[in-house]
Write a protein that holds these residues in place. Structure first.
Motif, PDB file in Angstrom:
ATOM      1  N   THR A   3     -27.972 -10.183  32.546  1.00 19.78           N
ATOM      2  CA  THR A   3     -26.744 -10.969  32.698  1.00 19.78           C
ATOM      3  C   THR A   3     -25.566 -10.000  32.682  1.00 19.78           C
ATOM      4  O   THR A   3     -25.470  -9.158  31.797  1.00 19.78           O
ATOM      5  CB  THR A   3     -26.605 -11.976  31.544  1.00 19.78           C
ATOM      6  N   ILE A   4     -24.682 -10.117  33.655  1.00 16.82           N
ATOM      7  CA  ILE A   4     -23.517  -9.234  33.667  1.00 16.82           C
ATOM      8  C   ILE A   4     -22.572  -9.630  32.542  1.00 16.82           C
ATOM      9  O   ILE A   4     -22.527 -10.790  32.123  1.00 16.82           O
ATOM     10  CB  ILE A   4     -22.802  -9.204  35.039  1.00 16.82           C
ATOM     11  N   ALA A   5     -21.839  -8.651  32.049  1.00 18.09           N
ATOM     12  CA  ALA A   5     -21.020  -8.834  30.847  1.00 18.09           C
ATOM     13  C   ALA A   5     -20.045 -10.005  30.956  1.00 18.09           C
ATOM     14  O   ALA A   5     -19.860 -10.755  29.999  1.00 18.09           O
ATOM     15  CB  ALA A   5     -20.277  -7.542  30.529  1.00 18.09           C
ATOM     16  N   SER A   6     -19.417 -10.175  32.120  1.00 13.88           N
ATOM     17  CA  SER A   6     -18.400 -11.228  32.226  1.00 13.88           C
ATOM     18  C   SER A   6     -18.997 -12.631  32.081  1.00 13.88           C
ATOM     19  O   SER A   6     -18.280 -13.569  31.743  1.00 13.88           O
ATOM     20  CB  SER A   6     -17.616 -11.106  33.523  1.00 13.88           C
ATOM     21  N   PHE A   7     -20.291 -12.775  32.314  1.00  9.06           N
ATOM     22  CA  PHE A   7     -20.933 -14.082  32.153  1.00  9.06           C
ATOM     23  C   PHE A   7     -21.357 -14.334  30.716  1.00  9.06           C
ATOM     24  O   PHE A   7     -21.910 -15.385  30.402  1.00  9.06           O
ATOM     25  CB  PHE A   7     -22.133 -14.229  33.085  1.00  9.06           C
ATOM     26  N   THR A   8     -21.122 -13.374  29.828  1.00  5.94           N
ATOM     27  CA  THR A   8     -21.466 -13.563  28.419  1.00  5.94           C
ATOM     28  C   THR A   8     -20.256 -13.958  27.582  1.00  5.94           C
ATOM     29  O   THR A   8     -20.398 -14.209  26.389  1.00  5.94           O
ATOM     30  CB  THR A   8     -22.095 -12.282  27.818  1.00  5.94           C
ATOM     31  N   ILE A   9     -19.088 -14.007  28.186  1.00  4.29           N
ATOM     32  CA  ILE A   9     -17.860 -14.393  27.475  1.00  4.29           C
ATOM     33  C   ILE A   9     -17.827 -15.913  27.358  1.00  4.29           C
ATOM     34  O   ILE A   9     -18.080 -16.628  28.327  1.00  4.29           O
ATOM     35  CB  ILE A   9     -16.602 -13.896  28.223  1.00  4.29           C
ATOM     36  N   ASP A  10     -17.485 -16.413  26.194  1.00 10.27           N
ATOM     37  CA  ASP A  10     -17.415 -17.855  25.975  1.00 10.27           C
ATOM     38  C   ASP A  10     -16.153 -18.402  26.638  1.00 10.27           C
ATOM     39  O   ASP A  10     -15.064 -18.380  26.059  1.00 10.27           O
ATOM     40  CB  ASP A  10     -17.420 -18.165  24.473  1.00 10.27           C
ATOM     41  N   HIS A  11     -16.307 -18.873  27.853  1.00 14.79           N
ATOM     42  CA  HIS A  11     -15.178 -19.383  28.623  1.00 14.79           C
ATOM     43  C   HIS A  11     -14.598 -20.674  28.048  1.00 14.79           C
ATOM     44  O   HIS A  11     -13.474 -21.046  28.361  1.00 14.79           O
ATOM     45  CB  HIS A  11     -15.575 -19.573  30.085  1.00 14.79           C
ATOM     46  N   GLU A  12     -15.337 -21.353  27.196  1.00 12.97           N
ATOM     47  CA  GLU A  12     -14.814 -22.567  26.564  1.00 12.97           C
ATOM     48  C   GLU A  12     -13.783 -22.233  25.490  1.00 12.97           C
ATOM     49  O   GLU A  12     -12.996 -23.088  25.100  1.00 12.97           O
ATOM     50  CB  GLU A  12     -15.953 -23.396  25.982  1.00 12.97           C
ATOM     51  N   ARG A  13     -13.777 -20.991  25.018  1.00 11.83           N
ATOM     52  CA  ARG A  13     -12.810 -20.564  24.001  1.00 11.83           C
ATOM     53  C   ARG A  13     -11.782 -19.568  24.555  1.00 11.83           C
ATOM     54  O   ARG A  13     -10.851 -19.204  23.855  1.00 11.83           O
ATOM     55  CB  ARG A  13     -13.561 -19.942  22.819  1.00 11.83           C
ATOM     56  N   LEU A  14     -11.966 -19.145  25.798  1.00 14.80           N
ATOM     57  CA  LEU A  14     -11.089 -18.135  26.395  1.00 14.80           C
ATOM     58  C   LEU A  14      -9.719 -18.724  26.707  1.00 14.80           C
ATOM     59  O   LEU A  14      -9.612 -19.788  27.318  1.00 14.80           O
ATOM     60  CB  LEU A  14     -11.731 -17.593  27.666  1.00 14.80           C
ATOM     61  N   MET A  15      -8.686 -18.030  26.251  1.00 11.75           N
ATOM     62  CA  MET A  15      -7.309 -18.455  26.486  1.00 11.75           C
ATOM     63  C   MET A  15      -6.690 -17.582  27.577  1.00 11.75           C
ATOM     64  O   MET A  15      -7.129 -16.452  27.787  1.00 11.75           O
ATOM     65  CB  MET A  15      -6.484 -18.289  25.206  1.00 11.75           C
ATOM     66  N   PRO A  16      -5.654 -18.057  28.253  1.00 12.90           N
ATOM     67  CA  PRO A  16      -4.940 -17.173  29.166  1.00 12.90           C
ATOM     68  C   PRO A  16      -4.417 -15.950  28.406  1.00 12.90           C
ATOM     69  O   PRO A  16      -3.956 -16.068  27.271  1.00 12.90           O
ATOM     70  CB  PRO A  16      -3.795 -18.039  29.690  1.00 12.90           C
ATOM     71  N   LEU A 145       4.115 -15.569  32.144  1.00 10.10           N
ATOM     72  CA  LEU A 145       5.010 -14.735  31.338  1.00 10.10           C
ATOM     73  C   LEU A 145       5.496 -15.475  30.097  1.00 10.10           C
ATOM     74  O   LEU A 145       5.440 -14.949  28.991  1.00 10.10           O
ATOM     75  CB  LEU A 145       6.208 -14.288  32.178  1.00 10.10           C
ATOM     76  N   ALA A 146       5.970 -16.687  30.277  1.00 11.92           N
ATOM     77  CA  ALA A 146       6.608 -17.429  29.183  1.00 11.92           C
ATOM     78  C   ALA A 146       5.609 -18.077  28.229  1.00 11.92           C
ATOM     79  O   ALA A 146       5.846 -18.137  27.026  1.00 11.92           O
ATOM     80  CB  ALA A 146       7.535 -18.502  29.758  1.00 11.92           C
ATOM     81  N   ARG A 147       4.499 -18.561  28.747  1.00 14.89           N
ATOM     82  CA  ARG A 147       3.549 -19.292  27.918  1.00 14.89           C
ATOM     83  C   ARG A 147       2.484 -18.391  27.296  1.00 14.89           C
ATOM     84  O   ARG A 147       2.028 -18.643  26.181  1.00 14.89           O
ATOM     85  CB  ARG A 147       2.858 -20.370  28.767  1.00 14.89           C
ATOM     86  N   ASP A 148       2.094 -17.329  28.015  1.00 12.40           N
ATOM     87  CA  ASP A 148       0.926 -16.561  27.596  1.00 12.40           C
ATOM     88  C   ASP A 148       1.237 -15.102  27.251  1.00 12.40           C
ATOM     89  O   ASP A 148       0.872 -14.634  26.190  1.00 12.40           O
ATOM     90  CB  ASP A 148      -0.146 -16.615  28.688  1.00 12.40           C
ATOM     91  N   LEU A 149       1.906 -14.403  28.142  1.00  8.37           N
ATOM     92  CA  LEU A 149       2.138 -12.978  27.901  1.00  8.37           C
ATOM     93  C   LEU A 149       3.098 -12.723  26.750  1.00  8.37           C
ATOM     94  O   LEU A 149       2.999 -11.698  26.085  1.00  8.37           O
ATOM     95  CB  LEU A 149       2.614 -12.285  29.182  1.00  8.37           C
TER      96      LEU A 149
END
Length: 172
Positions: A3-16, A145-149
């Motif tokens: 499995t490639i690394a990016s498919f192991t990230i929990d996208h249900e918890r990933l924030m911008p 920019l305003a909401r996430d960065l």
């Protein structure tokens, strides 16, 4: 297959935010290459970007990064994720999310403030030149920019470090 690394990230918890996706030594050059996940939308919880605004951000972001006085020679790639929730920024050098953040803020400020003709948006320069939406690209950049960065810049690790990886199934 692994499995490639990016498919192991929990996208249900990933924030911008801005995440170091991978860091490897390029076997062809011996240089360290860092890949950053610039996540603009919450995966599976917010609408994805439409292709037109995604395409516009790609044109503007790539043009900005490849012309940046300090980064032009270090940028390998800037382009959209297939899932249309963000972009990848690939650069030479061993960098953290916090270290690349100033460039990401500059890039999205450029997109937010851009009002001229979109670079490369002509039939001769682009294979789908009509699929552009500058107004929506600017809106997305402004929101990112305003909401996430702003939170990433303040050191919010939820916007700079991937959530814990998904549990891996044991090998069969």
């Amino acid at each position: 297959m692994d499995t490639i690394a990016s498919f192991t990230i929990d996208h249900e918890r990933l924030m911008p935010g801005v995440y170091l996706s991978r860091q490897d030594v390029d076997p062809a050059t011996g240089a360290v290459v860092s890949t950053f996940d610039l996540r603009l939308t919450s995966p599976n919880r917010e609408p994805v970007m439409n292709t037109a605004e995604c395409h516009t951000i790609e044109h503007l972001g790539a043009t900005f990064a490849r012309n940046h006085p300090d980064w032009a020679n270090r940028v390998v790639y800037f382009g959209p994720m297939g899932c249309r929730t963000g972009f990848y920024l690939v650069v030479f050098g061993k960098l953290s999310s916090a270290e690349i953040l100033p460039l990401v803020i500059e890039l999205f400020t450029f997109v937010r403030d851009f009002t001229a003709e979109i670079p490369g948006a002509t039939p001769a320069a682009c294979g789908n030149y009509l699929d552009q939406n500058l107004d929506m690209a600017r809106w997305l950049a402004k929101r990112y920019l305003a909401r996430d960065l702003v939170h990433a810049e303040a050191g919010d690790e939820r916007r700079l470090l991937y959530p814990s990886p998904l549990a891996q199934a044991p090998p069969a």
